[in-house]
Scaffold this active site. Structure first.
Site, PDB file in Angstrom:
ATOM      1  N   PHE A 161      -3.546  -0.460   7.158  1.00  0.00           N
ATOM      2  CA  PHE A 161      -4.166  -1.784   7.045  1.00  0.00           C
ATOM      3  C   PHE A 161      -5.220  -1.817   5.929  1.00  0.00           C
ATOM      4  CE2 PHE A 161      -2.737  -2.150  11.617  1.00  0.00           C
ATOM      5  CZ  PHE A 161      -1.688  -2.986  11.319  1.00  0.00           C
ATOM      6  N   ALA A 193      -3.656   1.705  12.961  1.00  0.00           N
ATOM      7  CA  ALA A 193      -5.014   1.655  12.411  1.00  0.00           C
ATOM      8  C   ALA A 193      -5.880   0.568  13.032  1.00  0.00           C
ATOM      9  CB  ALA A 193      -4.960   1.456  10.894  1.00  0.00           C
ATOM     10  N   PHE A 195       3.257  -9.392  -9.592  1.00  0.00           N
ATOM     11  CA  PHE A 195       4.458 -10.170  -9.297  1.00  0.00           C
ATOM     12  C   PHE A 195       4.820 -11.004 -10.526  1.00  0.00           C
ATOM     13  CE2 PHE A 195       3.357  -8.860  -5.156  1.00  0.00           C
ATOM     14  CZ  PHE A 195       4.420  -9.114  -4.292  1.00  0.00           C
ATOM     15  N   THR A 230       4.009   1.520  -0.806  1.00  0.00           N
ATOM     16  CA  THR A 230       4.770   1.511  -2.053  1.00  0.00           C
ATOM     17  C   THR A 230       3.921   2.040  -3.197  1.00  0.00           C
ATOM     18  OG1 THR A 230       6.039  -0.394  -1.253  1.00  0.00           O
ATOM     19  CG2 THR A 230       6.085   0.034  -3.625  1.00  0.00           C
ATOM     20  N   LYS A 286       0.820  -1.222   0.000  1.00  0.00           N
ATOM     21  CA  LYS A 286       0.000   0.000   0.000  1.00  0.00           C
ATOM     22  C   LYS A 286       0.852   1.270   0.000  1.00  0.00           C
ATOM     23  CE  LYS A 286      -2.669  -0.010   3.488  1.00  0.00           C
ATOM     24  NZ  LYS A 286      -1.708   0.636   4.406  1.00  0.00           N
ATOM     25  N   TRP A 346       7.096  -1.084  -7.606  1.00  0.00           N
ATOM     26  CA  TRP A 346       8.205  -1.611  -6.814  1.00  0.00           C
ATOM     27  C   TRP A 346       9.441  -1.764  -7.694  1.00  0.00           C
ATOM     28  CZ3 TRP A 346      11.641  -5.604  -6.730  1.00  0.00           C
ATOM     29  CH2 TRP A 346      12.324  -5.836  -5.519  1.00  0.00           C
ATOM     30  N   LYS A 353       7.222  -6.391  10.975  1.00  0.00           N
ATOM     31  CA  LYS A 353       6.651  -5.786   9.771  1.00  0.00           C
ATOM     32  C   LYS A 353       7.655  -4.941   8.996  1.00  0.00           C
ATOM     33  CE  LYS A 353       2.512  -3.161   8.379  1.00  0.00           C
ATOM     34  NZ  LYS A 353       3.132  -2.006   7.714  1.00  0.00           N
ATOM     35  N   ARG A 379       2.238   8.593   6.872  1.00  0.00           N
ATOM     36  CA  ARG A 379       2.526   8.479   8.302  1.00  0.00           C
ATOM     37  C   ARG A 379       4.015   8.247   8.532  1.00  0.00           C
ATOM     38  NH1 ARG A 379      -0.894   3.628  10.400  1.00  0.00           N
ATOM     39  NH2 ARG A 379      -0.303   2.807   8.373  1.00  0.00           N
TER      40      ARG A 379
END
Length: 558
Positions: free
Chosen positions: A302, A274, A383, A74, A72, A411, A106, A95
């Site tokens: 999230f 969140a 991917f 990214t 998200k 990415w 994480k 954030r």
């Protein structure tokens, strides 16, 4: 093929001086307070003195998280860079990362691959000291509360009903429940206590929802720290702590300016969780970003049932914001996990698993489009193992809801991989008109608000309110807090309060265990399931892989 790590990519980037980024963001140097060569804070007077019209606001959210990852942040950064590449004047508002996830499981929150904000190491570690200031303000209030009790307890505070905890920005399960004040009369009053992680502190939520120093001080003074023996709330203002706390926070209230790898201005400020708090960057940073760009891309934590719901029902309501478009991020891999596959089975085409998992995406999309009535696009992070059949399946299912699907390769390619998504977002902003609606009315009772979110957003049958929570709700409504919005704390891994229920579960109820007021932040916190306000470290913490060489170059951050 050997890929570079996120930190290697970030360290190979040639950053522009922050004054050059400020110029790109139309911020005059008189508003800039430099923190070294590549970071700055922006003076709050810019908001009042700028006469520039606000730009378009784009919210990036996602499907329900899985260990397969969604990307998200990214996508948010790559979309902003993509908008810049197609000639748009753009800013991004994000954030700040918490040290808990950075050293836990994480990782940081500065994006990934070629869609990152930099300096990545600074942002993920101490940055400009905002979180330290928040922790200091939180713990000053705790110290003044216990000192008041020690010095005679003029306010008649019931030590068994103190609700204010100390905090530290670290995952440390050992601190969840402590007994302090031991050692005799001179060392305080013995009582049960505990620590929250800093991002769960109400001070964090207050800072992120304040729109000025005056508003910050007012909100701080309204924080409830406990109750008297007569069941009356005791506030920060009654302890005369708000002035000193505001002094600690006055610089932390100023948004931070950094840049993406491609030189897009990034306002990175605040970081409430969140699944515990409201999961968005600060109101001030978002408003400043909107002033400085024709398009502002922001994100909420999230999945859309948590971050986006709170962004829309709490932040937008309080700040008077209206998103012009919403991006829902998904991956084929994550949807197959929602369909029942294990993480080691995701590289093989499996339309059956995808068909079982895609209702998760469709429910999130339907919520944005039909509950909140906002224009929406699905961004699929592609991917190498994703097949054309799987991608076509997602496109067709989303088309049935009247929503377009765009492939994203930010990415691997940065802004270039976000150009198609950027063009669709511009089309949504210019062509499709939303009719932004909240999921509940503030006139509803606390139970009715919770029930509305559960039924409309989570897809549940309703709520079960435990007796203790019923009593708490009655007390809060009697104290005049019934008109506040609700901030529901639940697992991020499911629409339900059971993390094992993947996909788009049906025929479930949400159990309301505990209800409390964050009077300074201005919302009711509703605790469901087993929610921890102080996480613990995993068996192999990310901190074990972080190191620094003799030249001060950090490795192992991600």
């Amino acid at each position: 093929m050997q890929y570079k790590t996120d930190i290697e990519i970030a360290q190979s980037c040639k950053m522009k001086p922050i004054m050059e980024i400020a110029e790109t963001a139309h911020v005059d140097e008189k508003y800039i307070e430099q923190y070294g060569r590549y970071k700055a804070k922006i003076d709050l007077s810019l908001l009042n003195e700028s006469d520039k019209k606000d730009g378009k606001l784009i919210l990036v959210t996602a499907i329900t998280p899985t260990p397969a990852g969604e990307g998200k942040t990214t996508t948010t950064i790559g979309l902003a860079d993509g908008l810049k590449r197609i000639g748009k004047d753009v800013t991004v508002a994000l954030r700040e990362p918490s040290l808990g996830p950075v050293f836990g499981v994480k990782g940081g929150a500065a994006g990934g691959g070629y869609a990152q904000v930099v300096p990545m190491e600074d942002i993920n570690l101490h940055f400009t000291g905002d979180f330290h200031a928040i922790g200091a303000a939180n713990n000053l209030l705790a110290a003044m509360l216990d000192n008041h009790i020690q010095q005679g307890n003029e306010l008649n505070i019931d030590v068994r009903r103190i609700t204010w905890k100390r905090c530290v920005d670290m995952n440390d399960r050992q601190l969840r429940f402590v007994v302090d004040g031991l050692g005799g009369k001179a060392n305080g009053t013995p009582r049960e206590d505990g620590f929250d992680i800093t991002v769960a502190s109400e001070i964090m939520a207050v800072l992120c929802l304040s729109d000025s120093i005056t508003d910050l001080k007012k909100r701080l003074s309204e924080i409830i720290v406990g109750y008297t023996y007569d069941n009356a709330p005791v506030t920060c203002g009654q302890l005369n702590a708000a002035g000193a706390m505001t002094a600690l926070l006055k610089d932390a209230l100023k948004p931070n300016l950094v840049q993406t790898l491609e030189g897009t201005p990034a306002f990175v400020h605040g970081g409430p969780f969140a699944n515990i708090a409201h999961g968005c960057n600060s109101v001030i940073a978002t408003k400043m970003a909107l002033k400085m760009g024709d398009y502002t891309v922001t994100e909420a934590g999230f999945g859309a049932d948590l971050g986006a719901e709170k962004f829309l029902d709490i932040k937008c309501r309080k700040a008077g914001l209206t998103p012009d478009a919403v991006v829902v991020v998904a991956t084929v891999r994550a949807l197959k996990m929602h369909g029942g596959l294990a993480k080691n089975e995701l590289a093989t085409e499996d339309l059956g698993a995808l068909e079982l998992g895609i209702p998760n995406l469709l429910r999130h999309v339907s919520n944005i489009k039909n509950v909140y009535k906002l224009p929406c696009v699905v961004a699929v992070n592609r991917f190498p193992t994703d097949t054309d059949n799987e991608i076509d399946f997602i496109i067709e299912k989303c088309r049935e809801l009247g929503v377009n699907t765009v492939l994203s390769t930010v990415w691997a390619e940065g802004g270039k991989g976000g150009e198609a998504l950027a063009k669709e977002v511009v089309r949504l902003c210019e062509v499709e008109q939303g009719d932004f609606t909240f999921s509940y009315s503030l006139d509803s009772t606390i139970e009715e608000k919770i029930d509305a979110v559960v039924k409309k957003v989570y897809g549940g049958d309703g709520i079960v309110v435990l007796p203790a929570a019923k009593k708490q709700i009655a007390e809060l409504e009697a104290l005049g807090f019934g008109s506040l919005p609700v901030c529901i704390a639940k697992t991020q891994y499911s629409f339900s309060d059971d993390p094992s229920k993947l996909g788009a579960p049906e025929n479930f109820e949400i159990t309301v265990k505990n209800v409390k007021v964050s009077a300074g932040a201005g919302f009711i916190v509703v605790l469901t399931g087993d929610i921890l306000t102080m996480p613990g470290l995993p068996k192999r913490p990310a901190a074990e892989k972080i190191d620094v060489d003799e030249n001060g170059v950090i490795s192992g951050l991600f």
